[in-house]
Design a protein around this motif. Sequence first.
Motif, PDB file in Angstrom:
ATOM      1  N   VAL A  29       0.943  -1.251  -0.033  1.00 17.03           N
ATOM      2  CA  VAL A  29      -0.007  -0.077  -0.146  1.00 17.03           C
ATOM      3  C   VAL A  29       0.601   1.314   0.049  1.00 17.03           C
ATOM      4  O   VAL A  29       0.396   2.228  -0.969  1.00 17.03           O
ATOM      5  N   THR A  30       2.003   1.520   0.917  1.00 16.16           N
ATOM      6  CA  THR A  30       2.632   2.561   1.006  1.00 16.16           C
ATOM      7  C   THR A  30       3.726   2.754  -0.255  1.00 16.16           C
ATOM      8  O   THR A  30       3.296   3.979  -0.795  1.00 16.16           O
ATOM      9  N   PRO A  31       3.932   1.943  -1.053  1.00 12.99           N
ATOM     10  CA  PRO A  31       4.564   2.254  -2.360  1.00 12.99           C
ATOM     11  C   PRO A  31       3.737   2.721  -3.383  1.00 12.99           C
ATOM     12  O   PRO A  31       3.829   3.362  -4.192  1.00 12.99           O
ATOM     13  N   VAL A  32       2.402   1.975  -3.552  1.00 12.58           N
ATOM     14  CA  VAL A  32       1.525   2.550  -4.374  1.00 12.58           C
ATOM     15  C   VAL A  32       0.862   3.834  -4.136  1.00 12.58           C
ATOM     16  O   VAL A  32       0.762   4.661  -5.081  1.00 12.58           O
ATOM     17  N   VAL A  33       0.699   3.933  -2.825  1.00 18.46           N
ATOM     18  CA  VAL A  33       0.159   5.751  -2.422  1.00 18.46           C
ATOM     19  C   VAL A  33       1.374   6.625  -3.093  1.00 18.46           C
ATOM     20  O   VAL A  33       1.188   7.367  -3.413  1.00 18.46           O
ATOM     21  N   THR A  34       2.675   6.127  -2.637  1.00 21.22           N
ATOM     22  CA  THR A  34       3.914   7.204  -2.871  1.00 21.22           C
ATOM     23  C   THR A  34       3.851   7.311  -4.370  1.00 21.22           C
ATOM     24  O   THR A  34       3.899   8.456  -5.030  1.00 21.22           O
ATOM     25  N   GLY A  59       0.925  12.702 -19.059  1.00 20.16           N
ATOM     26  CA  GLY A  59       0.333  11.810 -17.879  1.00 20.16           C
ATOM     27  C   GLY A  59       0.345  10.173 -18.244  1.00 20.16           C
ATOM     28  O   GLY A  59       0.870   9.501 -17.605  1.00 20.16           O
ATOM     29  N   SER A  60       0.042  10.025 -19.628  1.00 14.38           N
ATOM     30  CA  SER A  60       0.537   8.629 -20.060  1.00 14.38           C
ATOM     31  C   SER A  60       1.852   8.212 -20.187  1.00 14.38           C
ATOM     32  O   SER A  60       2.239   7.161 -19.566  1.00 14.38           O
ATOM     33  N   PHE A  61       2.749   9.125 -20.635  1.00 16.26           N
ATOM     34  CA  PHE A  61       4.123   9.089 -20.833  1.00 16.26           C
ATOM     35  C   PHE A  61       4.917   8.656 -19.436  1.00 16.26           C
ATOM     36  O   PHE A  61       5.839   7.569 -19.575  1.00 16.26           O
ATOM     37  N   ILE A  62       4.642   8.980 -18.566  1.00 21.19           N
ATOM     38  CA  ILE A  62       5.312   8.659 -17.136  1.00 21.19           C
ATOM     39  C   ILE A  62       4.944   7.577 -16.392  1.00 21.19           C
ATOM     40  O   ILE A  62       5.665   7.064 -15.773  1.00 21.19           O
ATOM     41  N   VAL A  63       3.737   6.903 -16.866  1.00 20.71           N
ATOM     42  CA  VAL A  63       3.233   5.698 -16.375  1.00 20.71           C
ATOM     43  C   VAL A  63       4.498   4.620 -16.300  1.00 20.71           C
ATOM     44  O   VAL A  63       4.782   4.069 -15.270  1.00 20.71           O
ATOM     45  N   PRO A  64       4.959   4.269 -17.603  1.00 27.75           N
ATOM     46  CA  PRO A  64       6.205   3.067 -17.229  1.00 27.75           C
ATOM     47  C   PRO A  64       7.148   3.398 -16.526  1.00 27.75           C
ATOM     48  O   PRO A  64       7.794   2.580 -15.807  1.00 27.75           O
ATOM     49  N   GLY A  65       7.638   4.748 -16.301  1.00 25.05           N
ATOM     50  CA  GLY A  65       8.757   5.077 -15.506  1.00 25.05           C
ATOM     51  C   GLY A  65       8.336   4.912 -14.194  1.00 25.05           C
ATOM     52  O   GLY A  65       9.267   4.415 -13.422  1.00 25.05           O
ATOM     53  N   LEU A  66       7.168   5.338 -13.669  1.00 25.94           N
ATOM     54  CA  LEU A  66       6.754   5.173 -12.238  1.00 25.94           C
ATOM     55  C   LEU A  66       6.694   3.682 -12.133  1.00 25.94           C
ATOM     56  O   LEU A  66       6.886   3.583 -10.946  1.00 25.94           O
ATOM     57  N   ILE A  67       6.081   2.959 -12.664  1.00 25.73           N
ATOM     58  CA  ILE A  67       5.851   1.629 -12.547  1.00 25.73           C
ATOM     59  C   ILE A  67       7.489   0.896 -12.390  1.00 25.73           C
ATOM     60  O   ILE A  67       7.397   0.237 -11.350  1.00 25.73           O
ATOM     61  N   THR A 115       8.024 -11.957  -6.882  1.00 24.50           N
ATOM     62  CA  THR A 115       6.501 -12.132  -7.093  1.00 24.50           C
ATOM     63  C   THR A 115       5.930 -10.721  -6.350  1.00 24.50           C
ATOM     64  O   THR A 115       5.069 -10.266  -7.223  1.00 24.50           O
ATOM     65  N   LYS A 116       6.353 -10.437  -5.510  1.00 23.03           N
ATOM     66  CA  LYS A 116       6.056  -9.054  -4.630  1.00 23.03           C
ATOM     67  C   LYS A 116       6.232  -7.793  -5.535  1.00 23.03           C
ATOM     68  O   LYS A 116       5.339  -7.061  -5.478  1.00 23.03           O
ATOM     69  N   SER A 117       7.369  -7.852  -6.282  1.00 21.15           N
ATOM     70  CA  SER A 117       7.671  -6.662  -7.241  1.00 21.15           C
ATOM     71  C   SER A 117       6.513  -6.704  -8.079  1.00 21.15           C
ATOM     72  O   SER A 117       6.236  -5.487  -8.681  1.00 21.15           O
ATOM     73  N   VAL A 118       6.419  -7.706  -9.107  1.00 26.71           N
ATOM     74  CA  VAL A 118       5.654  -7.991  -9.895  1.00 26.71           C
ATOM     75  C   VAL A 118       4.220  -7.557  -9.667  1.00 26.71           C
ATOM     76  O   VAL A 118       3.502  -6.536 -10.373  1.00 26.71           O
ATOM     77  N   VAL A 119       3.715  -7.873  -8.731  1.00 28.69           N
ATOM     78  CA  VAL A 119       2.375  -7.563  -8.103  1.00 28.69           C
ATOM     79  C   VAL A 119       2.123  -6.044  -8.039  1.00 28.69           C
ATOM     80  O   VAL A 119       1.318  -5.639  -8.142  1.00 28.69           O
ATOM     81  N   LEU A 120       3.201  -5.392  -7.224  1.00 29.78           N
ATOM     82  CA  LEU A 120       3.373  -4.220  -6.972  1.00 29.78           C
ATOM     83  C   LEU A 120       3.210  -3.341  -8.484  1.00 29.78           C
ATOM     84  O   LEU A 120       2.381  -2.429  -8.609  1.00 29.78           O
ATOM     85  N   GLY A 121       4.016  -3.754  -9.372  1.00 33.05           N
ATOM     86  CA  GLY A 121       4.181  -3.177 -10.701  1.00 33.05           C
ATOM     87  C   GLY A 121       2.688  -3.353 -11.386  1.00 33.05           C
ATOM     88  O   GLY A 121       2.217  -2.088 -11.920  1.00 33.05           O
TER      89      GLY A 121
END
Length: 256
Positions: A29-34, A59-67, A115-121
């Motif tokens: 939750v914390t990484p997603v909120v951040t 807005g769309s352009f930065i999504v891959p970088g944020l993930i 697994t945790k990293s992929v789920v977060l992404g």
Amino acid sequence: MKGFNHHGVWAIYRFEMARALRTIWQSLVTPVVTTALYFVVFGGAIGSRMQALDGVSYGSFIVPGLILMGTLQLSISNASLGIYFPKFTGTIYELLSAPVSAMEIVVGFVGAAATKSVVLGLITLITAMIFVDVPIAHPLVMLAMLVLTSIAFCLAGFIIGIWAKGFEQLSFIPSLIITPLTFLGGAFYTINMLPEPWRTVSLFNPIVYLISGFRWSFFGKGDVSIEVSLIALAVFLAVCLGVVGWIFRTGWRLKN
């Protein structure tokens, strides 16, 4: 010839996943909120003032970088903590004497962290889709890049966890090296916007190739070709595997 000890691997994997579930707020939750806050600030406040980049709204352009930024940070932190705690508590000796090979230990720890990293992404991607339209031109390449990048940086985190002699060293490389390289690697911009010689200098940043390849899977465009990005990822993955293999062959920082 000894077979693959899937019971041992599953025990390590299950233990690490249970540890994440006990700290689900911190783990997911914390990484997603951040990341969402990054998206609101850069995608909303700043993005409304910027022109489209390579025909894609900012807005769309930065999504891959944020993930990818969240994935890299979580991959390293989860994997490094996962192997550091057995060293810190002394249970690493029980693990090394158990009937599991070095490869099986790595598969258990790195598999759980990845697994945790992929789920977060994927959660971050779903969150971003609430705010903007996020086309995925090559979904299979996107998923492969996400999984392979998670595995590569979990291996890097595993190495950091073995190398670290204290909690301060655990955060040294992620905070002072990985995070700056991610910001300078085109997470929020394309390096083609940079004047020379800074664009050429940016090509020495390995994160550039990861972000470019991941962004290509979304929009079909990147700062470098997808072939170069995949080669760079494969080389980094091979180097990490080689270092982990050397650590277990020599016992470096494991038995002292």
